[in-house]
Design a protein around this motif. Structure first.
Motif, mmCIF file in Angstrom:
data_model
loop_
_atom_site.group_PDB
_atom_site.id
_atom_site.type_symbol
_atom_site.label_atom_id
_atom_site.label_comp_id
_atom_site.label_asym_id
_atom_site.label_seq_id
_atom_site.Cartn_x
_atom_site.Cartn_y
_atom_site.Cartn_z
ATOM 1 N N MET A 34 -33.885 10.115 124.481
ATOM 2 C CA MET A 34 -33.482 10.956 125.615
ATOM 3 C C MET A 34 -32.562 12.098 125.172
ATOM 4 N N LEU A 35 -31.807 11.861 124.100
ATOM 5 C CA LEU A 35 -30.818 12.866 123.681
ATOM 6 C C LEU A 35 -31.473 14.121 123.104
ATOM 7 N N THR A 36 -32.736 14.004 122.718
ATOM 8 C CA THR A 36 -33.397 15.170 122.108
ATOM 9 C C THR A 36 -34.294 15.896 123.115
ATOM 10 N N ALA A 37 -34.202 15.499 124.376
ATOM 11 C CA ALA A 37 -35.165 15.997 125.371
ATOM 12 C C ALA A 37 -35.071 17.499 125.636
ATOM 13 N N GLY B 266 -35.614 15.264 112.845
ATOM 14 C CA GLY B 266 -36.376 15.850 111.752
ATOM 15 C C GLY B 266 -35.723 15.776 110.389
ATOM 16 N N THR B 267 -34.409 15.994 110.309
ATOM 17 C CA THR B 267 -33.802 16.080 108.975
ATOM 18 C C THR B 267 -33.777 14.740 108.248
ATOM 19 N N GLY B 268 -33.697 13.658 109.017
ATOM 20 C CA GLY B 268 -33.521 12.351 108.380
ATOM 21 C C GLY B 268 -32.073 12.119 107.964
ATOM 22 N N GLY C 297 -25.071 14.939 117.129
ATOM 23 C CA GLY C 297 -25.679 16.264 116.980
ATOM 24 C C GLY C 297 -26.883 16.198 116.057
ATOM 25 N N GLY C 298 -27.264 17.357 115.525
ATOM 26 C CA GLY C 298 -28.365 17.419 114.569
ATOM 27 C C GLY C 298 -27.866 17.125 113.160
ATOM 28 N N GLY C 299 -28.671 17.545 112.175
ATOM 29 C CA GLY C 299 -28.315 17.278 110.776
ATOM 30 C C GLY C 299 -26.946 17.830 110.412
ATOM 31 N N GLU D 187 -24.209 26.232 108.643
ATOM 32 C CA GLU D 187 -24.355 24.862 108.148
ATOM 33 C C GLU D 187 -22.981 24.368 107.678
ATOM 34 N N PRO D 188 -22.749 23.052 107.665
ATOM 35 C CA PRO D 188 -21.406 22.556 107.337
ATOM 36 C C PRO D 188 -20.957 22.904 105.915
ATOM 37 N N THR D 189 -19.650 23.116 105.778
ATOM 38 C CA THR D 189 -19.106 23.507 104.470
ATOM 39 C C THR D 189 -18.061 22.495 104.009
ATOM 40 N N MET E 278 -40.452 20.414 111.544
ATOM 41 C CA MET E 278 -41.169 20.760 110.310
ATOM 42 C C MET E 278 -40.409 20.301 109.071
ATOM 43 N N ASP E 279 -39.085 20.202 109.177
ATOM 44 C CA ASP E 279 -38.328 19.654 108.049
ATOM 45 C C ASP E 279 -38.871 18.263 107.736
ATOM 46 N N CYS E 280 -39.085 17.485 108.778
ATOM 47 C CA CYS E 280 -39.617 16.131 108.586
ATOM 48 C C CYS E 280 -41.035 16.183 108.013
ATOM 49 N N VAL F 145 -30.438 8.746 108.397
ATOM 50 C CA VAL F 145 -30.764 7.571 107.571
ATOM 51 C C VAL F 145 -30.446 7.792 106.087
ATOM 52 N N SER F 146 -30.115 9.019 105.702
ATOM 53 C CA SER F 146 -30.056 9.322 104.270
ATOM 54 C C SER F 146 -28.712 8.970 103.632
ATOM 55 N N ARG F 147 -28.706 8.925 102.298
ATOM 56 C CA ARG F 147 -27.468 8.641 101.553
ATOM 57 C C ARG F 147 -26.834 9.937 101.043
ATOM 58 N N ILE G 141 -42.378 18.438 106.278
ATOM 59 C CA ILE G 141 -42.329 18.897 104.882
ATOM 60 C C ILE G 141 -41.763 17.813 103.954
ATOM 61 N N HIS G 142 -40.803 17.028 104.445
ATOM 62 C CA HIS G 142 -40.345 15.883 103.634
ATOM 63 C C HIS G 142 -41.551 15.018 103.245
ATOM 64 N N CYS G 143 -42.425 14.794 104.219
ATOM 65 C CA CYS G 143 -43.592 13.925 103.966
ATOM 66 C C CYS G 143 -44.544 14.589 102.972
HETATM 67 P P1 NAD Z 1 -28.532 21.666 113.298
HETATM 68 O O1 NAD Z 1 -27.809 20.386 113.351
HETATM 69 O O2 NAD Z 1 -27.948 22.744 112.457
HETATM 70 O O3 NAD Z 1 -28.737 22.201 114.796
HETATM 71 C C1 NAD Z 1 -29.555 23.328 115.035
HETATM 72 C C2 NAD Z 1 -29.322 23.867 116.432
HETATM 73 O O4 NAD Z 1 -29.797 22.943 117.402
HETATM 74 C C3 NAD Z 1 -27.855 24.096 116.747
HETATM 75 O O5 NAD Z 1 -27.728 25.325 117.398
HETATM 76 C C4 NAD Z 1 -27.494 22.955 117.679
HETATM 77 O O6 NAD Z 1 -26.462 23.317 118.557
HETATM 78 C C5 NAD Z 1 -28.796 22.736 118.403
HETATM 79 N N1 NAD Z 1 -28.972 21.402 119.000
HETATM 80 C C6 NAD Z 1 -28.788 20.192 118.432
HETATM 81 N N2 NAD Z 1 -29.108 19.207 119.307
HETATM 82 C C7 NAD Z 1 -29.489 19.817 120.460
HETATM 83 C C8 NAD Z 1 -29.934 19.342 121.742
HETATM 84 N N3 NAD Z 1 -30.105 18.046 122.012
HETATM 85 N N4 NAD Z 1 -30.233 20.259 122.692
HETATM 86 C C9 NAD Z 1 -30.132 21.603 122.438
HETATM 87 N N5 NAD Z 1 -29.730 22.098 121.252
HETATM 88 C C10 NAD Z 1 -29.417 21.219 120.265
HETATM 89 O O7 NAD Z 1 -30.053 21.480 112.852
HETATM 90 P P2 NAD Z 1 -30.810 20.401 111.972
HETATM 91 O O8 NAD Z 1 -32.065 21.051 111.568
HETATM 92 O O9 NAD Z 1 -30.874 19.085 112.651
HETATM 93 O O10 NAD Z 1 -29.863 20.205 110.717
HETATM 94 C C11 NAD Z 1 -29.797 21.117 109.669
HETATM 95 C C12 NAD Z 1 -28.764 20.623 108.687
HETATM 96 O O11 NAD Z 1 -29.140 19.335 108.190
HETATM 97 C C13 NAD Z 1 -28.603 21.525 107.480
HETATM 98 O O12 NAD Z 1 -27.227 21.702 107.210
HETATM 99 C C14 NAD Z 1 -29.273 20.753 106.369
HETATM 100 O O13 NAD Z 1 -28.726 21.030 105.092
HETATM 101 C C15 NAD Z 1 -29.010 19.322 106.781
HETATM 102 N N6 NAD Z 1 -29.952 18.333 106.239
HETATM 103 C C16 NAD Z 1 -29.446 17.153 105.843
HETATM 104 C C17 NAD Z 1 -30.266 16.160 105.348
HETATM 105 C C18 NAD Z 1 -29.672 14.872 104.901
HETATM 106 O O14 NAD Z 1 -30.393 14.001 104.441
HETATM 107 N N7 NAD Z 1 -28.383 14.670 105.023
HETATM 108 C C19 NAD Z 1 -31.637 16.366 105.263
HETATM 109 C C20 NAD Z 1 -32.155 17.588 105.694
HETATM 110 C C21 NAD Z 1 -31.300 18.565 106.195
#
Ligand code: NAD
Ligand code: ZN
Length: 362
Positions: free
Chosen positions: A181-184, A146-148, A101-103, A73-75, A196-198, A151-153, A200-202
């Motif tokens: 399409m990007l999440t396909a 899922g993470t939101g 990317g993801g969260g 996770e990012p540092t 499930m993160d989403c 949209v979050s602050r 569970i947020h609910c």
């Molecule tokens: P992530 O961003 O860590 O990604 C998880 C895995 O999915 C990685 O291996 C990534 O390479 C892969 N991936 C991403 N998109 C893909 C795609 N389209 N196709 C194939 N693989 C893909 O996972 P996450 O669950 O989205 O994010 C977790 C992070 O979000 C944690 O650091 C958490 O603390 C943070 N988070 C932030 C908030 C916020 O409000 N800012 C809320 C909840 C969680």
């Protein structure tokens, strides 16, 4: 009632739709300051293998694509390094930072955008409302729903002592592009954990003492969409992607005006001490919280069984005493999460022993 009124800042511009990613070029065009002020694209390195997306990133002039590993996770150190690298490489501040990317990558992008205009280390800003200056223009493009985080602050980072977000009115993206399409092609397990993160947020928002009509309206719709995605087998994959993307968005808004709860408090400890990623950590924790979220746990199990997802167990078996203490301390330090879950007097029912016993079951 929430404990305080929140005059929330939000993402001012959102571009939604299947294929919306193709509009990135035109979105950026009007935000480029000059030829020497580049756009910096922070991109999940999973897309090194998926050239299709990388080739469609509209790079021109001195723009740069930086691929980011999301194994961890990012540092705060990662943010500081990226900021230093960008400042050394260019004469001018970037025109913008775009996180694809993801969260993990979205939080990284939000934090880098802020630290380009706020002195010091990212760790100086972990907490609430410590940021003084607006960041550079920022764009969030989720590839995992899922993470939101889109949209979050907050931009959640692991720092020297804590996993904690940079929570501020300057943190939200200036622009978000939501393209289902990007999440396909997300692998099934990851799709489930982050989805499930989403969910569970609910559950945590709707069952919390901070609940209010605003959070409820968004949370109920997001919960319904999650149940639809994970329990309705008649949907096409694209329909699932569209719905989960909207659930993530609405779930994120729901918790922004209420709070998360016990699952997240425990998951933060798992992440910091064992490096277990957020979505998976949440799944590990909710398994043992029937006493607190009985209906939520029941439906979660049904979803897990439907998709035949295995959640690892025994992860805390070999923890040292020191690690247990650290994990428990982190979980218990998240006062608002416990207060949301159990009310002002939460300390009368939750203590180190209770938290440790929960960890011992995982
Ligand atoms: P992530 O961003 O860590 O990604 C998880 C895995 O999915 C990685 O291996 C990534 O390479 C892969 N991936 C991403 N998109 C893909 C795609 N389209 N196709 C194939 N693989 C893909 O996972 P996450 O669950 O989205 O994010 C977790 C992070 O979000 C944690 O650091 C958490 O603390 C943070 N988070 C932030 C908030 C916020 O409000 N800012 C809320 C909840 C969680
Ligand atoms: Zn979460």
């Amino acid at each position: 009632m929430p404990p305080t009124f929140r005059n929330m800042s939000k993402v001012p511009r959102v571009l939604y739709g299947i294929g919306a990613f193709e509009k990135l070029n035109s979105v950026l065009l009007s935000n480029r300051r000059n030829a020497k002020a580049p756009f910096i694209f922070l991109v999940d390195d999973v897309f090194l293998q998926k050239f299709d997306l990388t080739k469609r990133i509209p790079c021109s002039y001195d723009d740069q694509i930086i691929f980011v590993s999301t194994v961890e996770e990012p540092t705060t150190v990662q943010v500081d390094d990226l900021v230093q690298q960008i400042i050394l490489n260019y004469e001018e501040l970037p025109s913008g930072v775009i996180g694809i990317g993801g969260g993990s990558v979205m939080d990284l992008a939000k934090a880098v955008a802020l630290l380009l205009t706020n002195k010091g280390s990212a760790s100086d800003y972990q907490g609430w409302d410590l940021v003084h200056n607006p960041g550079v223009y920022s764009v969030g493009i989720p590839t995992l729903s899922g993470t939101g985080a889109e949209v979050s602050r907050t931009a959640v980072l692991k720092g020297p002592e804590l996993k904690l977000g940079i929570n501020s009115d300057f943190t939200p993206f200036d622009q978000v592009i939501l393209d289902p399409m990007l999440t396909a092609e997300v692998p099934k397990n990851q799709w489930f954990y982050t989805g499930m993160d989403c969910y569970i947020h609910c559950v945590e928002s709707l069952n919390g003492t901070f609940l209010n009509a605003f959070s409820q309206a968004h949370g109920e719709k997001a919960l319904m969409l999650c149940e639809n995605v994970f329990l309705n087998s008649n949907l096409t994959d694209l329909e699932k992607s569209e719905r989960l993307m909207m659930a993530s968005w609405l779930g994120g808004i729901s918790i922004a005006n209420s709070q998360v709860g016990i699952v997240h408090a425990l998951s933060y400890g798992l992440s910091f001490v064992l490096g277990i990623k957020h979505g998976l950590g949440n799944c590990m924790a909710i398994e043992h919280l029937e006493q607190y979220y009985s209906e939520g746990v029941k439906v979660y199990r049904k979803m897990k069984d439907t998709h035949q997802i295995d959640i690892p167990s025994g992860v805390c078996e070999h923890l040292s005493e020191k690690e247990y203490q650290q994990m428990t301390k982190i979980a218990l330090s998240l006062n608002p999460l416990w207060e949301n879950a159990l009310g002002k007097n939460w300390k009368s029912v939750i203590n180190e022993k209770v938290v440790r016993e929960l960890y011992e079951k995982m």
